[in-house]
Design a protein around this motif. Structure first.
Motif, PDB file in Angstrom:
ATOM      1  N   UNK A  60     -26.379  67.177  -0.737  1.00  0.00           N
ATOM      2  CA  UNK A  60     -26.884  66.398  -1.869  1.00  0.00           C
ATOM      3  C   UNK A  60     -26.149  65.067  -1.938  1.00  0.00           C
ATOM      4  N   UNK A  61     -26.864  64.000  -2.213  1.00  0.00           N
ATOM      5  CA  UNK A  61     -26.250  62.704  -2.478  1.00  0.00           C
ATOM      6  C   UNK A  61     -25.327  62.226  -1.369  1.00  0.00           C
ATOM      7  N   UNK A  62     -24.221  61.623  -1.777  1.00  0.00           N
ATOM      8  CA  UNK A  62     -23.237  61.094  -0.833  1.00  0.00           C
ATOM      9  C   UNK A  62     -22.390  62.234  -0.294  1.00  0.00           C
ATOM     10  N   UNK A  63     -22.138  62.217   1.031  1.00  0.00           N
ATOM     11  CA  UNK A  63     -21.511  63.349   1.711  1.00  0.00           C
ATOM     12  C   UNK A  63     -20.186  62.927   2.335  1.00  0.00           C
ATOM     13  N   UNK A  64     -19.160  63.738   2.125  1.00  0.00           N
ATOM     14  CA  UNK A  64     -17.852  63.554   2.751  1.00  0.00           C
ATOM     15  C   UNK A  64     -17.645  64.687   3.755  1.00  0.00           C
ATOM     16  N   UNK A  65     -17.518  64.336   5.042  1.00  0.00           N
ATOM     17  CA  UNK A  65     -17.285  65.333   6.100  1.00  0.00           C
ATOM     18  C   UNK A  65     -15.798  65.375   6.385  1.00  0.00           C
ATOM     19  N   UNK A  66     -15.157  66.449   5.966  1.00  0.00           N
ATOM     20  CA  UNK A  66     -13.705  66.594   6.094  1.00  0.00           C
ATOM     21  C   UNK A  66     -13.390  67.174   7.464  1.00  0.00           C
ATOM     22  N   UNK A  67     -12.683  66.400   8.274  1.00  0.00           N
ATOM     23  CA  UNK A  67     -12.425  66.796   9.649  1.00  0.00           C
ATOM     24  C   UNK A  67     -13.655  66.563  10.499  1.00  0.00           C
ATOM     25  N   UNK A  68     -14.116  65.331  10.533  1.00  0.00           N
ATOM     26  CA  UNK A  68     -15.427  65.040  11.132  1.00  0.00           C
ATOM     27  C   UNK A  68     -15.441  65.106  12.643  1.00  0.00           C
ATOM     28  N   UNK A  69     -14.257  65.110  13.293  1.00  0.00           N
ATOM     29  CA  UNK A  69     -14.231  65.156  14.749  1.00  0.00           C
ATOM     30  C   UNK A  69     -15.027  64.009  15.346  1.00  0.00           C
ATOM     31  N   UNK A  70     -15.774  64.267  16.437  1.00  0.00           N
ATOM     32  CA  UNK A  70     -16.505  63.188  17.097  1.00  0.00           C
ATOM     33  C   UNK A  70     -17.741  62.718  16.336  1.00  0.00           C
ATOM     34  N   UNK A  71     -18.004  63.270  15.161  1.00  0.00           N
ATOM     35  CA  UNK A  71     -18.943  62.652  14.244  1.00  0.00           C
ATOM     36  C   UNK A  71     -20.393  63.041  14.345  1.00  0.00           C
ATOM     37  N   UNK A  72     -20.706  64.183  14.938  1.00  0.00           N
ATOM     38  CA  UNK A  72     -22.122  64.522  15.081  1.00  0.00           C
ATOM     39  C   UNK A  72     -22.810  64.713  13.730  1.00  0.00           C
ATOM     40  N   UNK A 121     -21.345  65.906  -2.127  1.00  0.00           N
ATOM     41  CA  UNK A 121     -21.213  67.055  -1.228  1.00  0.00           C
ATOM     42  C   UNK A 121     -20.016  66.839  -0.326  1.00  0.00           C
ATOM     43  N   UNK A 122     -19.272  67.899  -0.084  1.00  0.00           N
ATOM     44  CA  UNK A 122     -18.208  67.882   0.921  1.00  0.00           C
ATOM     45  C   UNK A 122     -18.507  68.959   1.952  1.00  0.00           C
ATOM     46  N   UNK A 123     -18.149  68.689   3.193  1.00  0.00           N
ATOM     47  CA  UNK A 123     -18.367  69.627   4.286  1.00  0.00           C
ATOM     48  C   UNK A 123     -17.039  70.076   4.871  1.00  0.00           C
ATOM     49  N   UNK A 124     -16.926  71.378   5.103  1.00  0.00           N
ATOM     50  CA  UNK A 124     -15.809  71.980   5.846  1.00  0.00           C
ATOM     51  C   UNK A 124     -16.438  72.912   6.882  1.00  0.00           C
ATOM     52  N   UNK A 143     -11.891  69.990  -4.606  1.00  0.00           N
ATOM     53  CA  UNK A 143     -12.424  69.890  -5.968  1.00  0.00           C
ATOM     54  C   UNK A 143     -12.101  68.544  -6.597  1.00  0.00           C
ATOM     55  N   UNK A 144     -11.009  67.923  -6.179  1.00  0.00           N
ATOM     56  CA  UNK A 144     -10.660  66.594  -6.686  1.00  0.00           C
ATOM     57  C   UNK A 144     -11.537  65.497  -6.094  1.00  0.00           C
ATOM     58  N   UNK A 145     -12.165  65.777  -4.965  1.00  0.00           N
ATOM     59  CA  UNK A 145     -12.910  64.754  -4.244  1.00  0.00           C
ATOM     60  C   UNK A 145     -14.371  64.673  -4.651  1.00  0.00           C
ATOM     61  N   UNK A 146     -14.946  65.803  -5.073  1.00  0.00           N
ATOM     62  CA  UNK A 146     -16.365  65.839  -5.399  1.00  0.00           C
ATOM     63  C   UNK A 146     -16.580  65.632  -6.894  1.00  0.00           C
ATOM     64  N   UNK A 147     -17.824  65.412  -7.276  1.00  0.00           N
ATOM     65  CA  UNK A 147     -18.179  65.249  -8.682  1.00  0.00           C
ATOM     66  C   UNK A 147     -17.971  66.561  -9.442  1.00  0.00           C
ATOM     67  N   UNK A 148     -18.007  66.522 -10.780  1.00  0.00           N
ATOM     68  CA  UNK A 148     -17.822  67.758 -11.554  1.00  0.00           C
ATOM     69  C   UNK A 148     -18.819  68.849 -11.210  1.00  0.00           C
ATOM     70  N   UNK A 149     -19.992  68.487 -10.709  1.00  0.00           N
ATOM     71  CA  UNK A 149     -20.965  69.495 -10.282  1.00  0.00           C
ATOM     72  C   UNK A 149     -21.134  69.485  -8.767  1.00  0.00           C
ATOM     73  N   UNK A 150     -20.117  69.009  -8.067  1.00  0.00           N
ATOM     74  CA  UNK A 150     -20.214  68.809  -6.629  1.00  0.00           C
ATOM     75  C   UNK A 150     -20.428  70.076  -5.829  1.00  0.00           C
ATOM     76  N   UNK A 151     -21.002  69.879  -4.641  1.00  0.00           N
ATOM     77  CA  UNK A 151     -21.316  70.965  -3.715  1.00  0.00           C
ATOM     78  C   UNK A 151     -20.332  70.936  -2.551  1.00  0.00           C
TER      79      UNK A 151
END
Length: 284
Positions: A60-72, A121-124, A143-151
């Motif tokens: 959803x919305x803007x996405x943060x990929x934590x540990x994105x590696x080569x970025x696929x 959204x954050x990805x792990x 939890x500190x990085x995403x919105x109050x209703x973040x995924x």
């Protein structure tokens, strides 16, 4: 900012960086007792596969990929017109992400990051729930990085595992893997975690996250039966007041070594072969 170059040889330098630059393994995580876990460098350096796309469709919305590696994943989101940022402690990973058309920063998840508290959204994925060797600390930080209703979308190990290990990145091929030889060398020991779905749900409940969906996707046809699927859990933040505070500076300080464990994650996409979850793959 804690840069990968300031750390000992872990994810931020050889042999992981060499593998990302070439797009090829073999590469392993190795415990001091000889236990080895093969890492799927070729898959990470390819495009997003069906399992990856199942997670990306749920973003959803803007996405943060934590540990994105080569970025696929970041590149796939950019191709869809989505705003996405990858973070990784490896400069080689960040460079490869940019070359693939994504945007990434060379940062630890425990560093100060852009737009904290506003990511939808954050990805792990690829086992990055193992970053730092403390899943609860990582969940609190996320939890500190995403919105109050973040995924938050997490990939878990297929087995019912909840363990903390000390590992190093190993660039030497183990016996029984085709006889190929990678550049000899290994990084410093660092803490890592391996987490199955039941354990993740326990850690999530203790850190203010609620499971909203679980699913699995078949793996490649050449996977063994016990490795034949990748598993995912989508978590949603509870009300802000219910989210425990993170350990703040203490977590960030401890992460200087721990979170150099970035992309080359340990997960159901980086499974042991020819072994049960806790047993050695090979001794070399």
């Amino acid at each position: 900012m804690t840069r990968a170059a300031n750390h000992p040889l872990t994810w931020g330098a050889d042999p992981y960086a060499d593998a990302l630059r070439s797009g090829r393994g073999p590469l392993f995580l190795r415990r001091p007792d000889g236990w080895l876990l093969p890492l799927e460098v070729e898959r990470w350096c390819a495009g997003a596969d069906a399992a990856d796309r199942s997670a990306l469709r749920r973003c959803e919305g803007a996405v943060l990929d934590i540990g994105c590696g080569p970025g696929r994943l970041v590149a796939a989101l950019a191709d869809r017109g989505r705003r996405a940022l990858g973070i990784d402690v490896s400069e080689a990973a960040v460079a490869r992400t940019a070359a693939a058309g994504g945007t990434a920063l060379c940062r630890s998840v425990f560093d100060s990051l852009p737009e904290e508290g506003s990511w939808d959204t954050a990805l792990l994925l690829d086992g990055n729930i193992g970053i730092g060797g403390d899943p609860r600390a990582l969940l609190l930080r996320t939890a500190e990085l995403v919105t109050p209703s973040g995924l938050l979308i997490v990939e878990t190990i297929a087995a019912d595992v909840d363990e903390r290990v000390q590992v190093r990145v190993e660039g030497r091929a183990a016996a029984g893997y085709g006889g190929s030889r990678a550049r000899n060398g290994s990084g410093a020991l660092f803490p890592w975690a391996r987490v199955g779905t039941p354990a993740l749900l326990r850690h999530a409940a203790a850190t203010g996250w609620v499971s909203v969906e679980q699913w699995s996707v078949p793996g490649p046809r050449d996977y063994r039966p016990e490795d034949a699927e990748r598993r995912f859990v989508a978590l949603r933040r509870r009300a802000r007041a219910a989210v425990p505070r993170s350990r703040g500076a203490a977590v960030r300080a401890s992460s200087n070594t721990a979170d150099t464990a970035n992309r080359a994650a340990v997960s159901s996409s980086q499974r042991e072969r020819k072994t049960s979850p806790g047993s050695p793959v090979a001794d070399v």
